[in-house]
Design a protein around this motif. Structure first.
Motif, PDB file in Angstrom:
ATOM      1  N   MET A   1      14.987 -24.746  -0.616  1.00 16.11           N
ATOM      2  CA  MET A   1      14.608 -23.408  -1.047  1.00 16.11           C
ATOM      3  C   MET A   1      14.316 -23.428  -2.541  1.00 16.11           C
ATOM      4  O   MET A   1      14.918 -24.157  -3.286  1.00 16.11           O
ATOM      5  N   ILE A   2      13.395 -22.589  -2.926  1.00 18.64           N
ATOM      6  CA  ILE A   2      13.052 -22.502  -4.338  1.00 18.64           C
ATOM      7  C   ILE A   2      13.426 -21.114  -4.859  1.00 18.64           C
ATOM      8  O   ILE A   2      13.681 -20.196  -4.085  1.00 18.64           O
ATOM      9  N   THR A   3      13.426 -20.983  -6.155  1.00 17.97           N
ATOM     10  CA  THR A   3      13.713 -19.704  -6.789  1.00 17.97           C
ATOM     11  C   THR A   3      12.412 -19.142  -7.338  1.00 17.97           C
ATOM     12  O   THR A   3      11.684 -19.830  -8.056  1.00 17.97           O
ATOM     13  N   LEU A   4      12.122 -17.906  -6.995  1.00 22.47           N
ATOM     14  CA  LEU A   4      10.907 -17.265  -7.496  1.00 22.47           C
ATOM     15  C   LEU A   4      11.042 -16.943  -8.978  1.00 22.47           C
ATOM     16  O   LEU A   4      12.130 -16.649  -9.467  1.00 22.47           O
ATOM     17  N   ARG A   5       9.918 -16.975  -9.665  1.00 24.12           N
ATOM     18  CA  ARG A   5       9.887 -16.587 -11.072  1.00 24.12           C
ATOM     19  C   ARG A   5       9.883 -15.057 -11.168  1.00 24.12           C
ATOM     20  O   ARG A   5       9.480 -14.362 -10.226  1.00 24.12           O
ATOM     21  N   PRO A   6      10.296 -14.509 -12.307  1.00 27.64           N
ATOM     22  CA  PRO A   6      10.330 -13.050 -12.459  1.00 27.64           C
ATOM     23  C   PRO A   6       8.984 -12.376 -12.186  1.00 27.64           C
ATOM     24  O   PRO A   6       8.943 -11.300 -11.571  1.00 27.64           O
ATOM     25  N   ASN A   7       7.856 -12.996 -12.605  1.00 28.44           N
ATOM     26  CA  ASN A   7       6.555 -12.372 -12.370  1.00 28.44           C
ATOM     27  C   ASN A   7       6.234 -12.288 -10.877  1.00 28.44           C
ATOM     28  O   ASN A   7       5.574 -11.352 -10.432  1.00 28.44           O
ATOM     29  N   GLN A   8       6.697 -13.256 -10.105  1.00 22.34           N
ATOM     30  CA  GLN A   8       6.459 -13.239  -8.658  1.00 22.34           C
ATOM     31  C   GLN A   8       7.279 -12.141  -7.978  1.00 22.34           C
ATOM     32  O   GLN A   8       6.769 -11.422  -7.114  1.00 22.34           O
ATOM     33  N   ILE A   9       8.510 -12.004  -8.396  1.00 20.63           N
ATOM     34  CA  ILE A   9       9.365 -10.934  -7.853  1.00 20.63           C
ATOM     35  C   ILE A   9       8.794  -9.577  -8.246  1.00 20.63           C
ATOM     36  O   ILE A   9       8.720  -8.658  -7.417  1.00 20.63           O
ATOM     37  N   ASP A  10       8.374  -9.440  -9.498  1.00 19.32           N
ATOM     38  CA  ASP A  10       7.785  -8.174  -9.962  1.00 19.32           C
ATOM     39  C   ASP A  10       6.537  -7.819  -9.166  1.00 19.32           C
ATOM     40  O   ASP A  10       6.324  -6.662  -8.800  1.00 19.32           O
ATOM     41  N   ALA A  11       5.698  -8.806  -8.878  1.00 15.99           N
ATOM     42  CA  ALA A  11       4.467  -8.546  -8.112  1.00 15.99           C
ATOM     43  C   ALA A  11       4.797  -8.142  -6.685  1.00 15.99           C
ATOM     44  O   ALA A  11       4.195  -7.201  -6.140  1.00 15.99           O
ATOM     45  N   ALA A  12       5.755  -8.816  -6.060  1.00 14.37           N
ATOM     46  CA  ALA A  12       6.165  -8.450  -4.698  1.00 14.37           C
ATOM     47  C   ALA A  12       6.746  -7.042  -4.681  1.00 14.37           C
ATOM     48  O   ALA A  12       6.422  -6.241  -3.790  1.00 14.37           O
ATOM     49  N   ASP A  13       7.578  -6.719  -5.669  1.00 12.10           N
ATOM     50  CA  ASP A  13       8.137  -5.363  -5.766  1.00 12.10           C
ATOM     51  C   ASP A  13       7.032  -4.330  -5.957  1.00 12.10           C
ATOM     52  O   ASP A  13       7.068  -3.251  -5.362  1.00 12.10           O
ATOM     53  N   ALA A  14       6.046  -4.651  -6.789  1.00 18.72           N
ATOM     54  CA  ALA A  14       4.945  -3.709  -7.056  1.00 18.72           C
ATOM     55  C   ALA A  14       4.151  -3.431  -5.789  1.00 18.72           C
ATOM     56  O   ALA A  14       3.758  -2.280  -5.536  1.00 18.72           O
ATOM     57  N   VAL A  15       3.902  -4.451  -4.975  1.00 17.18           N
ATOM     58  CA  VAL A  15       3.178  -4.241  -3.713  1.00 17.18           C
ATOM     59  C   VAL A  15       3.989  -3.341  -2.798  1.00 17.18           C
ATOM     60  O   VAL A  15       3.459  -2.379  -2.228  1.00 17.18           O
ATOM     61  N   GLU A  16       5.268  -3.611  -2.662  1.00 22.36           N
ATOM     62  CA  GLU A  16       6.104  -2.781  -1.787  1.00 22.36           C
ATOM     63  C   GLU A  16       6.216  -1.351  -2.322  1.00 22.36           C
ATOM     64  O   GLU A  16       6.207  -0.398  -1.543  1.00 22.36           O
ATOM     65  N   ASN A  17       6.315  -1.196  -3.637  1.00 21.91           N
ATOM     66  CA  ASN A  17       6.353   0.148  -4.220  1.00 21.91           C
ATOM     67  C   ASN A  17       5.041   0.883  -3.975  1.00 21.91           C
ATOM     68  O   ASN A  17       5.036   2.097  -3.733  1.00 21.91           O
ATOM     69  N   ALA A  18       3.924   0.184  -4.056  1.00 22.23           N
ATOM     70  CA  ALA A  18       2.623   0.800  -3.766  1.00 22.23           C
ATOM     71  C   ALA A  18       2.591   1.287  -2.322  1.00 22.23           C
ATOM     72  O   ALA A  18       2.156   2.415  -2.055  1.00 22.23           O
ATOM     73  N   PHE A  19       3.048   0.453  -1.392  1.00 22.92           N
ATOM     74  CA  PHE A  19       3.085   0.873   0.019  1.00 22.92           C
ATOM     75  C   PHE A  19       3.949   2.123   0.188  1.00 22.92           C
ATOM     76  O   PHE A  19       3.557   3.072   0.863  1.00 22.92           O
ATOM     77  N   ARG A  20       5.126   2.130  -0.444  1.00 22.08           N
ATOM     78  CA  ARG A  20       6.014   3.298  -0.333  1.00 22.08           C
ATOM     79  C   ARG A  20       5.379   4.558  -0.928  1.00 22.08           C
ATOM     80  O   ARG A  20       5.642   5.666  -0.475  1.00 22.08           O
ATOM     81  N   ALA A  21       4.520   4.370  -1.936  1.00 20.47           N
ATOM     82  CA  ALA A  21       3.843   5.504  -2.585  1.00 20.47           C
ATOM     83  C   ALA A  21       2.605   5.949  -1.813  1.00 20.47           C
ATOM     84  O   ALA A  21       1.901   6.860  -2.237  1.00 20.47           O
ATOM     85  N   GLY A  22       2.324   5.282  -0.691  1.00 20.92           N
ATOM     86  CA  GLY A  22       1.170   5.663   0.115  1.00 20.92           C
ATOM     87  C   GLY A  22      -0.113   4.937  -0.230  1.00 20.92           C
ATOM     88  O   GLY A  22      -1.175   5.273   0.287  1.00 20.92           O
ATOM     89  N   ILE A  23      -0.016   3.935  -1.096  1.00 20.26           N
ATOM     90  CA  ILE A  23      -1.186   3.112  -1.430  1.00 20.26           C
ATOM     91  C   ILE A  23      -1.189   1.960  -0.432  1.00 20.26           C
ATOM     92  O   ILE A  23      -0.356   1.054  -0.517  1.00 20.26           O
ATOM     93  N   ASN A  24      -2.109   1.993   0.508  1.00 21.73           N
ATOM     94  CA  ASN A  24      -2.096   1.014   1.600  1.00 21.73           C
ATOM     95  C   ASN A  24      -2.975  -0.196   1.369  1.00 21.73           C
ATOM     96  O   ASN A  24      -3.024  -1.096   2.206  1.00 21.73           O
ATOM     97  N   ARG A  25      -3.705  -0.240   0.243  1.00 21.07           N
ATOM     98  CA  ARG A  25      -4.586  -1.374  -0.052  1.00 21.07           C
ATOM     99  C   ARG A  25      -4.429  -1.808  -1.516  1.00 21.07           C
ATOM    100  O   ARG A  25      -5.395  -1.829  -2.280  1.00 21.07           O
ATOM    101  N   PRO A  26      -3.216  -2.205  -1.932  1.00 22.05           N
ATOM    102  CA  PRO A  26      -3.052  -2.628  -3.325  1.00 22.05           C
ATOM    103  C   PRO A  26      -3.693  -3.991  -3.579  1.00 22.05           C
ATOM    104  O   PRO A  26      -3.907  -4.784  -2.655  1.00 22.05           O
ATOM    105  N   LEU A  27      -4.008  -4.234  -4.837  1.00 19.46           N
ATOM    106  CA  LEU A  27      -4.572  -5.506  -5.274  1.00 19.46           C
ATOM    107  C   LEU A  27      -3.643  -6.122  -6.310  1.00 19.46           C
ATOM    108  O   LEU A  27      -3.251  -5.455  -7.270  1.00 19.46           O
ATOM    109  N   VAL A  28      -3.306  -7.383  -6.119  1.00 20.76           N
ATOM    110  CA  VAL A  28      -2.541  -8.136  -7.105  1.00 20.76           C
ATOM    111  C   VAL A  28      -3.526  -9.051  -7.820  1.00 20.76           C
ATOM    112  O   VAL A  28      -4.105  -9.947  -7.215  1.00 20.76           O
TER     113      VAL A  28
END
Length: 149
Positions: A1-28
Motif C-alpha cells: 500500500m502507498i500513502t497518497l500525497r496531500p494534493n491527491q487527497i485534496d483533489a479527491a475531496d474536492a470531487v466528492e464535495n462537488a458531487f455533494r454540492a450537486g455538481i455532477n461533472r467536475p473537472l480535475v
C-alpha cells in the motif's frame, strides 16, 4: 500500500464535495506527474466502500494499465476491459477501460455509479463522442474528468 500525497487527497475531496454540492461533472486539472491516476483510484476506493461500481476510462492501453495499477496499489479490486490488452472484464467493482473497447457496450457493465475519465481535454464539447456516449448510455449521473493539459 502507498500513502497518497496531500494534493491527491485534496483533489479527491474536492470531487466528492462537488458531487455533494450537486455538481455532477467536475473537472480535475492537475499537472503532469501530480498523480491523477492515484487520485482517481482513491475516488474509486471511496465509491467501492459505499457499494458503488466505477469505470475509469482512458484512450490508451498505457493509461488503462496505469490506472489499474494505481487502484491495485490502494488495494482497490479492479479489472481491465481493453481489447488491446486481451482483457474484457465487465463486472468488477472498478473497471479500468479503454474507451474504444467499451463505448458501444454500456449495457454489458450492469449498474455503474460513477465514471472517471482520464485525459478529459480530449472529450468534445458537444454531446457527441465516445466518452459522452458511454456516460449517457450507462445512465451515470456523476462523471468526473481529469486532465493535465
Amino acid at each position: 500500500m502507498i500513502t497518497l500525497r496531500p494534493n491527491q487527497i485534496d483533489a479527491a475531496d474536492a470531487v466528492e464535495n462537488a458531487f455533494r454540492a450537486g455538481i455532477n461533472r467536475p473537472l480535475v486539472d492537475s499537472c503532469v506527474g501530480s498523480g491523477k491516476s492515484l487520485t482517481m483510484a482513491e475516488i474509486a476506493r471511496r465509491a467501492v466502500a459505499r457499494g458503488e461500481r466505477t469505470i475509469i476510462g482512458a484512450h490508451t492501453r498505457e493509461l488503462v494499465e496505469q490506472n489499474a495499477a494505481a487502484c491495485r496499489s490502494l488495494g482497490v479490486p479492479v479489472g481491465i476491459n481493453a481489447a488491446s490488452l486481451g482483457e474484457r472484464t465487465w463486472r468488477a467493482p472498478v473497471i479500468s477501460a479503454a474507451i474504444q473497447s467499451v463505448y458501444k457496450n454500456a449495457q454489458s457493465f450492469g449498474n455503474i455509479g460513477l465514471f472517471l475519465g482520464d485525459e478529459a481535454h480530449l472529450w468534445p464539447h458537444a454531446e457527441s463522442g465516445m466518452y459522452r456516449g458511454l456516460v449517457r448510455d450507462l445512465g451515470v449521473q456523476r462523471a468526473a474528468g481529469f486532465s493535465g493539459t
